[in-house]
Design a protein around this motif. Structure first.
Motif, PDB file in Angstrom:
ATOM      1  N   THR A  26       0.830  -1.192   0.000  1.00 34.04           N
ATOM      2  CA  THR A  26       0.000   0.000   0.000  1.00 34.04           C
ATOM      3  C   THR A  26       0.861   1.237   0.000  1.00 34.04           C
ATOM      4  O   THR A  26       1.927   1.269   0.606  1.00 34.04           O
ATOM      5  CB  THR A  26      -0.914   0.039   1.237  1.00 34.04           C
ATOM      6  OG1 THR A  26      -0.106   0.020   2.414  1.00 34.04           O
ATOM      7  CG2 THR A  26      -1.852  -1.162   1.256  1.00 34.04           C
ATOM      8  N   ASP A  29      -2.107   7.657  -1.971  1.00 28.24           N
ATOM      9  CA  ASP A  29      -2.597   8.138  -3.258  1.00 28.24           C
ATOM     10  C   ASP A  29      -2.264   9.621  -3.377  1.00 28.24           C
ATOM     11  O   ASP A  29      -2.725  10.422  -2.564  1.00 28.24           O
ATOM     12  CB  ASP A  29      -4.108   7.921  -3.314  1.00 28.24           C
ATOM     13  CG  ASP A  29      -4.665   8.283  -4.688  1.00 28.24           C
ATOM     14  OD1 ASP A  29      -3.959   8.951  -5.453  1.00 28.24           O
ATOM     15  OD2 ASP A  29      -5.817   7.902  -4.962  1.00 28.24           O
ATOM     16  N   GLU A  34      -5.113   9.080   0.285  1.00 24.31           N
ATOM     17  CA  GLU A  34      -5.589   7.820   0.817  1.00 24.31           C
ATOM     18  C   GLU A  34      -4.697   6.681   0.341  1.00 24.31           C
ATOM     19  O   GLU A  34      -4.175   6.729  -0.768  1.00 24.31           O
ATOM     20  CB  GLU A  34      -7.026   7.574   0.355  1.00 24.31           C
ATOM     21  CG  GLU A  34      -8.018   8.597   0.914  1.00 24.31           C
ATOM     22  CD  GLU A  34      -9.424   8.343   0.386  1.00 24.31           C
ATOM     23  OE1 GLU A  34      -9.532   7.743  -0.704  1.00 24.31           O
ATOM     24  OE2 GLU A  34     -10.383   8.718   1.064  1.00 24.31           O
ATOM     25  N   LYS A  36      -3.502   3.094  -1.172  1.00 24.32           N
ATOM     26  CA  LYS A  36      -3.991   2.124  -2.148  1.00 24.32           C
ATOM     27  C   LYS A  36      -2.858   1.165  -2.476  1.00 24.32           C
ATOM     28  O   LYS A  36      -1.699   1.428  -2.193  1.00 24.32           O
ATOM     29  CB  LYS A  36      -4.485   2.809  -3.413  1.00 24.32           C
ATOM     30  CG  LYS A  36      -3.380   3.462  -4.248  1.00 24.32           C
ATOM     31  CD  LYS A  36      -3.950   4.023  -5.539  1.00 24.32           C
ATOM     32  CE  LYS A  36      -2.837   4.574  -6.433  1.00 24.32           C
ATOM     33  NZ  LYS A  36      -3.381   5.093  -7.700  1.00 24.32           N
ATOM     34  N   SER A 190     -11.724  -0.705  -6.554  1.00 21.57           N
ATOM     35  CA  SER A 190     -10.395  -0.246  -6.955  1.00 21.57           C
ATOM     36  C   SER A 190      -9.453  -0.477  -5.794  1.00 21.57           C
ATOM     37  O   SER A 190      -9.853  -0.959  -4.735  1.00 21.57           O
ATOM     38  CB  SER A 190     -10.428   1.250  -7.323  1.00 21.57           C
ATOM     39  OG  SER A 190     -10.578   2.044  -6.149  1.00 21.57           O
ATOM     40  N   GLN A 192      -8.065   1.880  -4.156  1.00 21.08           N
ATOM     41  CA  GLN A 192      -8.089   3.071  -3.321  1.00 21.08           C
ATOM     42  C   GLN A 192      -8.874   2.791  -2.045  1.00 21.08           C
ATOM     43  O   GLN A 192      -9.716   1.891  -1.992  1.00 21.08           O
ATOM     44  CB  GLN A 192      -8.718   4.241  -4.080  1.00 21.08           C
ATOM     45  CG  GLN A 192      -7.926   4.642  -5.322  1.00 21.08           C
ATOM     46  CD  GLN A 192      -8.523   5.846  -6.024  1.00 21.08           C
ATOM     47  OE1 GLN A 192      -9.353   6.543  -5.449  1.00 21.08           O
ATOM     48  NE2 GLN A 192      -8.112   6.064  -7.259  1.00 21.08           N
TER      49      GLN A 192
END
Length: 446
Positions: A26, A29, A34, A36, A190, A192
């Motif tokens: 991860t 973003d 955030e 992702k 997704s 996200q």
């Protein structure tokens, strides 16, 4: 002022590069801050430590320069040896040589692993009865990771594309009596944070367990894309529900293809353990597709908890090679069931013994394990001598000794296969003959 302004921009760029993140599942973003799942480029050549356990060596990927069973790219090897840094320990040198020249033992090794030593008679008795072995149903479950990180590039292309191609080739050539199932997980939403819940709940059997239909299976496979997060535990739990519906005469073979660790809060180790404890005949094969060390650790723990197997695959060709070997292993199991119904005990024993000897002892193509070990040892020693001529080996005697010890361990393991299978063959031969004798005596007493 312009110079000062340019210096500030340059320093800012340097700080940004220096603070670059390490590859993880991860990242933040840049659009909304955030987290992702990251799409990583893992094409850089990394030399992994050479396996030391004989069974792990027999499951290793073929060397990157190998071009067949024993052929390799000699010009490219010379180039690689010239590029190797000086001052490496002999163990580090072996890591490099194995990475370039390792033998592909998988097919022969897995055929020996699946070797069925039983000898069931199919001899017609005077009353016209024929004793036939009962054929078992084979179900093949494929669990495909559809997380966003499967969009990463590896040698040969995009991981998702390579995985789908290998799965298609694998299922297409399954025995005609086998049933297939395809699960996708993490394939909605997704990667996200706003779509995490949707993605983590997206586990779907896109091809329901049934006889294989190439057209329908490909349609199901083609709709899967690298999309979301990684609900690995939930995917295994769904498979467990399906396996529980099968009976004791069904063999369930589960293949989990993943490039990342669990990111949806589940416990895949416990899930794998529960799958193996369903009571049905269940074999779990976990394939780590170009994984990092943290992910590898989790996948290894899953294999250990379920008494299953774990396999590292670094590229599309590695995955394809492994699945092709699995095809042959499954086909061999079915062939052996059929052999039991057509051969008499002694003929079956003789045939099995001859085949086992070839798989172990054959020193020319198609090679047995000992032949493959001999060829690999020869390549490694020649490469070591070349490095020594280049002045890159401090103690060639020690390096050659390390290579010989590796070969000796593999030879001992191969010979152990022969001893174990030979003993079982003789035991089953005697047992089958005793069954015939008891059947005959039973009829005489009546």
């Amino acid at each position: 002022m312009k110079i000062k302004h340019s210096m500030i921009i340059l320093l800012t760029l340097l700080l940004l590069v220096g603070c670059g993140q390490k590859p993880t599942d991860t990242v933040a973003d840049p659009n909304n801050g955030e987290p992702k799942e990251e799409v990583r480029d893992r094409t850089e050549e990394v030399i992994p430590p050479a396996a030391t356990d004989p069974d792990e060596i027999f499951m290793q990927n073929p060397g990157s320069l190998m071009e067949g069973e024993v052929d390799f790219n000699q010009a490219e090897l010379r180039k690689k040896l010239e590029e190797m840094p000086e001052g490496l320990s002999n163990e580090e040198i072996l890591d490099h040589l194995v990475y370039y020249l390792a033998q592909d033992y998988q097919s022969v090794y897995q055929e020996l692993q699946a070797f069925d030593p039983t000898n069931q008679p199919n001899v017609e008795t005077p009353d016209g009865e024929i004793k036939r072995p009962e054929l078992e149903q084979v179900n093949v479950f494929v669990l495909l990771d559809a997380s966003g990180s499967m969009a990463a590039q590896v040698p040969g292309g995009v991981m998702m594309d390579l995985a789908k191609k290998a799965i298609h080739n694998f299922t297409r050539d399954l025995p005609e009596d086998a049933h297939a199932s395809l699960y996708a997980y993490g394939h909605k939403g997704s990667n996200q944070a706003k779509d995490k819940k949707i993605s983590c709940e997206s586990i779907e059997e896109v091809y329901e367990l049934s006889s294989y239909n190439e057209s329908r299976f490909n349609q199901a496979l083609d709709q899967i894309g690298p999309t979301g997060w990684t609900p690995l535990a939930a995917a295994i739990e769904e498979t467990t529900k399906a396996v529980k519906e099968t009976d004791e005469n069904t063999r369930n073979i589960v293949y989990v293809v993943s490039d990342g660790e669990e990111t949806c809060g589940g416990d895949p180790v416990q899930a794998a353990k529960e799958l193996s404890e369903t009571g049905a005949q269940t074999v779990i094969n976990i394939l780590g597709f170009n994984v990092d060390k943290q992910t590898q650790k989790q996948l290894l723990e899953m294999a250990k908890a379920s008494n299953g197997s774990y396999k590292d695959v670094l590229s599309g060709s590695d995955l394809d090679s492994y699945l092709k070997a699995e095809q042959r292993r499954i086909e061999r199991e079915w062939d052996m069931w059929r052999i039991k119904s057509t051969q008499e005990v002694d003929a079956s024993w003789a045939s099995n013994t001859q085949r086992m000897n070839k798989l172990v002892y054959r020193l020319n193509p198609p090679y047995g394990l000992l032949g493959l070990v001999k060829e690999e040892r020869k390549r490694l020693l020649q490469a070591a001598d070349t490095l020594n001529e280049m002045g890159k080996v401090e103690d060639i005697i020690d390096l050659r000794s390390i290579i010989h010890k590796r070969g000796d361990k593999l030879e001992n393991r191969a010979l152990n296969f022969e001893r174990t299978i030979s003993k079982r063959l003789e035991e089953e031969r005697s047992k089958a003959k005793l069954d015939i004798e008891e059947k005959s005596n039973e009829k005489k007493d009546n």
